[in-house]
Design a protein around this motif. Sequence first.
Motif, PDB file in Angstrom:
ATOM      1  N   ARG A 223      55.003  19.094   2.701  1.00 54.34           N
ATOM      2  CA  ARG A 223      53.555  18.901   2.573  1.00 54.34           C
ATOM      3  C   ARG A 223      53.105  19.388   1.201  1.00 54.34           C
ATOM      4  N   GLY A 224      53.672  20.512   0.758  1.00 50.48           N
ATOM      5  CA  GLY A 224      53.352  21.025  -0.573  1.00 50.48           C
ATOM      6  C   GLY A 224      53.748  20.062  -1.669  1.00 50.48           C
ATOM      7  N   ILE A 225      54.905  19.412  -1.515  1.00 50.78           N
ATOM      8  CA  ILE A 225      55.339  18.433  -2.516  1.00 50.78           C
ATOM      9  C   ILE A 225      54.372  17.251  -2.563  1.00 50.78           C
ATOM     10  N   CYS A 226      53.884  16.827  -1.389  1.00 51.26           N
ATOM     11  CA  CYS A 226      52.876  15.755  -1.361  1.00 51.26           C
ATOM     12  C   CYS A 226      51.641  16.161  -2.155  1.00 51.26           C
ATOM     13  N   LEU A 227      51.159  17.369  -1.920  1.00 55.68           N
ATOM     14  CA  LEU A 227      49.984  17.858  -2.643  1.00 55.68           C
ATOM     15  C   LEU A 227      50.237  17.838  -4.149  1.00 55.68           C
ATOM     16  N   LEU A 228      51.421  18.250  -4.550  1.00 55.67           N
ATOM     17  CA  LEU A 228      51.776  18.275  -5.967  1.00 55.67           C
ATOM     18  C   LEU A 228      51.790  16.864  -6.544  1.00 55.67           C
ATOM     19  N   LYS A 229      52.403  15.935  -5.825  1.00 54.35           N
ATOM     20  CA  LYS A 229      52.493  14.550  -6.292  1.00 54.35           C
ATOM     21  C   LYS A 229      51.110  13.898  -6.390  1.00 54.35           C
ATOM     22  N   LEU A 230      50.172  14.375  -5.572  1.00 52.26           N
ATOM     23  CA  LEU A 230      48.820  13.817  -5.567  1.00 52.26           C
ATOM     24  C   LEU A 230      47.893  14.540  -6.536  1.00 52.26           C
ATOM     25  N   GLY A 231      48.449  15.454  -7.311  1.00 50.29           N
ATOM     26  CA  GLY A 231      47.667  16.152  -8.321  1.00 50.29           C
ATOM     27  C   GLY A 231      46.866  17.335  -7.807  1.00 50.29           C
ATOM     28  N   ARG A 232      47.076  17.715  -6.562  1.00 49.27           N
ATOM     29  CA  ARG A 232      46.360  18.862  -5.982  1.00 49.27           C
ATOM     30  C   ARG A 232      47.224  20.108  -6.169  1.00 49.27           C
ATOM     31  N   VAL A 233      47.374  20.487  -7.431  1.00 52.60           N
ATOM     32  CA  VAL A 233      48.384  21.472  -7.821  1.00 52.60           C
ATOM     33  C   VAL A 233      48.094  22.863  -7.269  1.00 52.60           C
ATOM     34  N   ASN A 234      46.835  23.292  -7.317  1.00 54.95           N
ATOM     35  CA  ASN A 234      46.513  24.628  -6.805  1.00 54.95           C
ATOM     36  C   ASN A 234      46.854  24.764  -5.319  1.00 54.95           C
ATOM     37  N   GLU A 235      46.566  23.711  -4.556  1.00 54.09           N
ATOM     38  CA  GLU A 235      46.889  23.737  -3.128  1.00 54.09           C
ATOM     39  C   GLU A 235      48.401  23.743  -2.919  1.00 54.09           C
ATOM     40  N   ALA A 236      49.113  23.000  -3.764  1.00 52.47           N
ATOM     41  CA  ALA A 236      50.573  22.966  -3.671  1.00 52.47           C
ATOM     42  C   ALA A 236      51.152  24.352  -3.958  1.00 52.47           C
ATOM     43  N   ILE A 237      50.618  25.014  -4.971  1.00 53.69           N
ATOM     44  CA  ILE A 237      51.092  26.351  -5.328  1.00 53.69           C
ATOM     45  C   ILE A 237      50.897  27.317  -4.164  1.00 53.69           C
ATOM     46  N   GLU A 238      49.782  27.193  -3.484  1.00 57.50           N
ATOM     47  CA  GLU A 238      49.523  28.046  -2.326  1.00 57.50           C
ATOM     48  C   GLU A 238      50.585  27.839  -1.244  1.00 57.50           C
ATOM     49  N   VAL A 239      50.936  26.568  -0.980  1.00 56.94           N
ATOM     50  CA  VAL A 239      51.951  26.271   0.034  1.00 56.94           C
ATOM     51  C   VAL A 239      53.314  26.799  -0.405  1.00 56.94           C
ATOM     52  N   PHE A 240      53.712  26.522  -1.642  1.00 58.98           N
ATOM     53  CA  PHE A 240      55.028  26.956  -2.122  1.00 58.98           C
ATOM     54  C   PHE A 240      55.136  28.481  -2.152  1.00 58.98           C
ATOM     55  N   SER A 241      54.063  29.137  -2.603  1.00 64.96           N
ATOM     56  CA  SER A 241      54.077  30.603  -2.666  1.00 64.96           C
ATOM     57  C   SER A 241      54.303  31.196  -1.278  1.00 64.96           C
ATOM     58  N   ARG A 242      53.595  30.662  -0.303  1.00 67.91           N
ATOM     59  CA  ARG A 242      53.724  31.157   1.066  1.00 67.91           C
ATOM     60  C   ARG A 242      55.120  30.880   1.626  1.00 67.91           C
ATOM     61  N   THR A 243      55.704  29.757   1.217  1.00 68.23           N
ATOM     62  CA  THR A 243      57.032  29.390   1.689  1.00 68.23           C
ATOM     63  C   THR A 243      58.092  30.388   1.214  1.00 68.23           C
ATOM     64  N   THR A 244      57.881  30.998   0.049  1.00 68.25           N
ATOM     65  CA  THR A 244      58.882  31.929  -0.486  1.00 68.25           C
ATOM     66  C   THR A 244      58.994  33.211   0.326  1.00 68.25           C
ATOM     67  N   TRP A 245      57.923  33.584   1.042  1.00 69.32           N
ATOM     68  CA  TRP A 245      57.986  34.868   1.759  1.00 69.32           C
ATOM     69  C   TRP A 245      57.777  34.760   3.270  1.00 69.32           C
ATOM     70  N   TYR A 246      57.332  33.617   3.770  1.00 75.23           N
ATOM     71  CA  TYR A 246      57.065  33.506   5.204  1.00 75.23           C
ATOM     72  C   TYR A 246      58.367  33.497   5.993  1.00 75.23           C
ATOM     73  N   SER A 247      58.372  34.254   7.084  1.00 74.96           N
ATOM     74  CA  SER A 247      59.508  34.233   8.005  1.00 74.96           C
ATOM     75  C   SER A 247      58.973  34.140   9.430  1.00 74.96           C
ATOM     76  N   PRO A 248      59.740  33.540  10.342  1.00 77.60           N
ATOM     77  CA  PRO A 248      59.264  33.312  11.710  1.00 77.60           C
ATOM     78  C   PRO A 248      58.891  34.598  12.448  1.00 77.60           C
ATOM     79  N   ILE A 249      57.894  34.474  13.324  1.00 70.97           N
ATOM     80  CA  ILE A 249      57.449  35.622  14.130  1.00 70.97           C
ATOM     81  C   ILE A 249      57.721  35.397  15.617  1.00 70.97           C
TER      82      ILE A 249
END
Length: 326
Positions: A223-249
């Motif tokens: 989903r983050g890659i889609c945002l990036l491809k559509l030029g919604r870079v800030n939203e993509a960064i938010e998704v990617f940043s969260r992906t680097t540290w999120y772990s299942p609960i």
Amino acid sequence: SKGDLSMVLGSPDSALFWWQKALSFRSNFGEGSAKLANQYLVRGDYANYEKYQRKFAPTTNEDQAVFEAYIPVTIASRRGQLNLAKQLILELLRSHLSEKKSNWIEDDYFTLVEICDELGDPAAADKYARLGADETKRDTTNILGARVDLAYTSMKAGKPDVARSILLGLRNDFNRLSKNGRAAVEYIEAIFAFERKEYDTALKQFDLALEKYHRASAPQMYRGICLLKLGRVNEAIEVFSRTTWYSPIHASLFDANGLIFGYRWPYFSVRAHYWLGVAYEQQGQKPQAVKEYEKFLELWKDADFKSKEIEDAKIRLSKLKGIATK
């Protein structure tokens, strides 16, 4: 728990603190051990990952041995040693087949699907998905079964007619599926659109699937890659940043582990650094891009497979640093 809430609200350090505190009161709190193990894995602290994962292991000696045998597979995968992980899981599969451990054989096959897909070997992924699907047929109450996985691997293996036929069958059964089952179907439709490079359609379909989960559920890298491809870079960064540290609960409403990539967070927590680098580079934020490419390459410095992302990160990093590529 406070640890779970901290993770959902974006504070993994606090989550780690509260899970450790809970475990200090209840040393047999297996679920807490699992959550700690997951978080240590995405931090690259493999010693603590193994320590807490062993505490979470099943209580029966036989299952505990098998469960613990998966630990080096997961660590190898997270380190980018996918061929090693494949070799380890194939050894486990042979053992489980000879000993007729049917409850583990299905897990073996679908772990191989993930590894082979990440390796870029769609034919092998499709083969193991079909073998895994044969195992899931034992549960006649499971309408969804492995059909989503088969639709995906068929599409990747260059069998579009087979993939479309499976997807049509899923759509015919759509109203009979659980809420999570319907989300799984909508999500694979998003992946199909993504593969066709129809990013706007894919994004809408991702969001439709994710409506079935909590709004703060696990980040979705594609989903983050889609945002990036559509030029919604800030939203993509938010998704990617969260992906680097999120772990299942260990809460399906948040983990969204019923989706096709629901268990690939160990891979995605690494690959998201590459995509963060791409996103920051698009914004002209050179220092941040360099940092993310370097982090990605450090995490997968021992990778034993050819990765387009690794090669591209090296090229991009060299250009940003003004160093000629070899």
